[in-house]
Design a protein around this motif. Structure first.
Motif, short mmCIF file in Angstrom:
data_model
loop_
_atom_site.label_atom_id
_atom_site.label_comp_id
_atom_site.label_asym_id
_atom_site.label_seq_id
_atom_site.Cartn_x
_atom_site.Cartn_y
_atom_site.Cartn_z
N VAL A 280 0.81 -1.14 0.03
CA VAL A 280 -0.14 -0.05 -0.05
C VAL A 280 0.80 1.28 0.00
O VAL A 280 1.84 1.34 1.10
CB VAL A 280 -0.96 -0.01 1.18
CG1 VAL A 280 -1.77 1.28 1.31
CG2 VAL A 280 -2.03 -1.13 1.19
N ILE A 281 0.78 2.12 -1.03
CA ILE A 281 1.46 3.33 -1.26
C ILE A 281 0.68 4.52 -0.94
O ILE A 281 -0.46 4.66 -1.56
CB ILE A 281 2.22 3.18 -2.42
CG1 ILE A 281 3.00 1.90 -2.77
CG2 ILE A 281 3.12 4.42 -2.61
CD1 ILE A 281 3.68 1.64 -3.94
N VAL A 282 1.09 5.38 -0.25
CA VAL A 282 0.64 6.64 0.20
C VAL A 282 1.65 7.68 -0.36
O VAL A 282 2.74 7.69 0.01
CB VAL A 282 0.23 7.03 1.66
CG1 VAL A 282 -0.42 8.35 1.71
CG2 VAL A 282 -0.53 5.99 2.09
N CYS A 283 1.33 8.56 -1.58
CA CYS A 283 2.18 9.48 -2.09
C CYS A 283 1.75 10.91 -2.45
O CYS A 283 0.51 10.87 -2.92
CB CYS A 283 2.90 8.90 -3.31
SG CYS A 283 3.93 9.75 -4.12
N SER A 284 2.01 11.86 -2.06
CA SER A 284 1.82 13.25 -2.32
C SER A 284 2.48 13.56 -3.44
O SER A 284 2.89 12.99 -4.24
CB SER A 284 2.17 14.05 -0.74
OG SER A 284 3.56 14.29 -1.09
N SER A 285 1.87 14.90 -3.94
CA SER A 285 2.69 15.84 -4.85
C SER A 285 3.31 16.96 -4.40
O SER A 285 3.03 17.42 -3.41
CB SER A 285 1.41 16.14 -6.03
OG SER A 285 0.95 15.19 -6.90
N TYR A 286 4.29 17.35 -5.15
CA TYR A 286 4.96 18.76 -4.48
C TYR A 286 5.46 19.60 -5.58
O TYR A 286 5.66 19.15 -6.85
CB TYR A 286 6.03 18.45 -3.50
CG TYR A 286 6.42 19.60 -2.67
CD1 TYR A 286 5.34 19.95 -1.48
CD2 TYR A 286 7.34 20.50 -2.84
CE1 TYR A 286 5.55 21.28 -1.01
CE2 TYR A 286 7.60 21.72 -2.08
CZ TYR A 286 6.76 21.80 -1.12
OH TYR A 286 6.90 22.84 -0.34
#
Lengths: 397, 147
Positions: free
Chosen positions: B51-57
């Motif tokens: 399970v991957i949680v990834c934001s953007s920046y």
């Protein structure tokens, strides 16, 4: 044996440092002390009212107090309500994360004339900081000195239509003030060439997308793909926002309807007339603490048990991600260097002191502010210190 | 089930959500949480579900802690066939043009290396009213039902 650490300043640097300390060593006694009755510093009073996503880090900081067992001591100004020496005697380590709250002076003749306002003072007023001065009258043709992200925040708020502020937490007073300014044109000057300006390209892109903005660039960057060139090409609203680079302010004088700024440009000296001048050239220490002396002491944490973080340590650059990165590094260093002394009283120092507010107090203020938000706002801030201090209403009890 | 939770974060919000997910799952599953910055792509083969949680920046970029992982993915071209992952994005709709790009680009890279997506990638909007865990936990529960 758990060490006792006081962090002075509950903004992003202080909170990330506390978070990293407690993540590594959950048994530490970490106390976050703030001069204001409310936590989070620039997350609440510096991140723009229309950048609510950026303020989302406050949820992490709340967990410091609700889960990681840090304690908040608000409305306690170090240097006034308690001396730094008392604090240093009571804790195994003290971290100074008070930020830099004063606007850096322009350093030119006329800098103190009426109509010259610092961006820090202006944004404190816009974001309803309890110590803010009244919002000034900017007039039809304000001029902004500085091309960093604070300058862009100010430009964006001045350029937005009321509809573009929906979902923000800009208060009723500041919203009415914005709508009443009747700004017709904004000039922005910066000393560097366009390509070296400090603003983030994303912020400029966002400015160019506003319905009223018409971005113009006097000395464009040579690259056509430069963010400002793209924003200039994309924007065609009724409000000209003219950027002039390689333009150094020399002197300000009062004229009949505002101010006249003399500048030095590659083409020689020029005069620019403006209805008001907003200086956004960075921040400096307000002088309440002897920053230089304390930073010198903080270099040797083993000897001084004193540490510095964030803008107070490194100067007024760096955004929230840097605070996190630096907080993690600082936490590791503190844990390596400190030697706990059980004889130090830590937070019992504050027992029985009047006027201190805790994190429960903030949670009640927070809930009331959220509940009071009008339809087009996400929050209605209490603007006055007495309202931020007023004992929470018993409605939630 | 052996579930590995990874996060790619810039300000710590994705890390917090990863920890919330682990807390939710730890009674029924064998869970682990790790920063993508400290993860080799091959490590994704170890768990039954990642399970991957990834934001953007910034301008739709990867967040800082996902960047070293992405560099390894590109440089080492590992074969990730057989790897199953579900990915949850954190975004900010104030930046509409690049909303959720970090998680989208990471998902594309993993699929290009042969990994299989479970469930649909969804993105929490930092400018909205929902809390990330209120979206992510039901989303993941739905995926686990079919996994």
């Amino acid at each position: 044996m758990s060490a006792k650490i006081a962090i002075v300043g509950g903004g992003p640097s202080g909170c990330y440092t506390a978070q990293a300390l407690l993540k590594r060593a959950p048994d530490l006694e970490v106390d976050v002390i703030d001069a204001l009755p409310v936590p989070y510093g620039l997350v609440r009073y510096g991140v723009a009212a229309d950048h609510q996503g950026t303020k989302g880090v406050a949820r992490q900081f709340a967990r410091l107090f609700t889960r990681q067992k840090a304690q908040f001591f608000g409305n306690l100004r170090v240097g006034e309500d308690i001396s730094l020496d008392e604090l240093r005697a009571a804790y195994d380590a003290v971290v100074l994360a008070t930020g830099l709250s004063a606007d850096r002076p322009l350093g030119i003749p006329g800098e103190d004339l009426p109509g010259v306002i610092g961006a820090g003072a202006l944004t404190r007023a816009l974001y309803e900081h309890p110590d803010a001065t009244d919002l000034p009258h900017l007039g039809a043709t304000p001029l902004v000195i500085g091309t960093g992200n604070v300058a862009i925040d100010v430009l964006r708020l001045l350029a937005k239509t009321p509809a573009e502020l929906h979902g923000s937490d800009l208060g009723a007073g500041p919203s009415d003030w914005l709508a009443a300014q009747g700004i017709e044109r904004i000039t922005v000057i910066g000393r560097s060439p366009a390509a070296a300006a400090r603003f983030s390209p994303v912020m400029v892109k966002e400015l160019g997308e506003l319905s009223r903005a018409d971005i113009q660039v006097r000395h464009p960057a040579p690259e056509a793909e430069d963010a400002l060139n793209l924003a200039a090409a994309a924007s065609s609203g009724p409000l000209p926002i003219e950027f002039r680079f390689e333009t150094r302010p020399l002197a300000l004088e009062a004229i009949e309807r505002g101010l006249r700024l003399t500048v030095e440009t590659p083409e020689g000296e020029e005069r620019i007339d403006a209805s008001s001048v907003i200086s956004a050239i960075g921040f400096t220490c307000d002088g309440r603490l002897d920053r230089a002396g304390l930073l010198a002491e903080a270099e040797d944490g083993t000897a001084s048990r004193l540490y510095a973080a964030g803008w107070f340590r490194g100067g007024p650059t760096g955004a929230i991600p840097q605070c996190r990165e630096e907080g993690q590094a600082l936490a590791a260093r503190i844990l390596e260097e400190i030697t706990p002394d059980p004889a130090r009283p830590g937070r019992t120092l504050f027992a029985g002191r009047e006027g201190i507010v805790d994190f429960d107090h903030w949670q009640q203020i927070d809930a009331q502010e959220l509940a009071a938000a009008p339809d087009d706002r996400c929050r209605r801030k209490f603007a006055r210190r007495e309202d931020l201090l007023r004992p929470a209403l018993p409605q939630d009890a | 089930m052996k579930i590995a939770i990874y996060y790619g974060t810039e300000t710590g919000n994705a890390e917090m959500l990863a920890e919330d997910i682990a807390t939710e799952l730890e009674d029924a599953h064998e869970t682990s949480v790790a920063d993508l910055a400290e993860t080799a792509p091959e490590a994704l083969k170890a768990a039954e579900l990642n399970v991957i949680v990834c934001s953007s920046y910034d301008d739709g970029d990867f967040p800082a802690s996902a960047k070293p992982f992405v560099e390894k993915l590109n440089a080492e071209s590992p074969d990730l066939s057989g790897v199953r992952f579900a990915i949850f994005g954190l975004g900010d709709s104030e930046y509409e043009a690049t909303y959720g790009f970090g998680s989208m680009k990471l998902a594309d890279l993993l699929v290009a290396r042969g990994a299989t997506t479970l469930g649909e990638r969804i993105v929490h909007d930092a400018a909205g009213d929902d809390l990330p865990e209120d979206l992510a936990l039901p989303w993941l529960a739905g995926i686990l039902e079919t996994a």
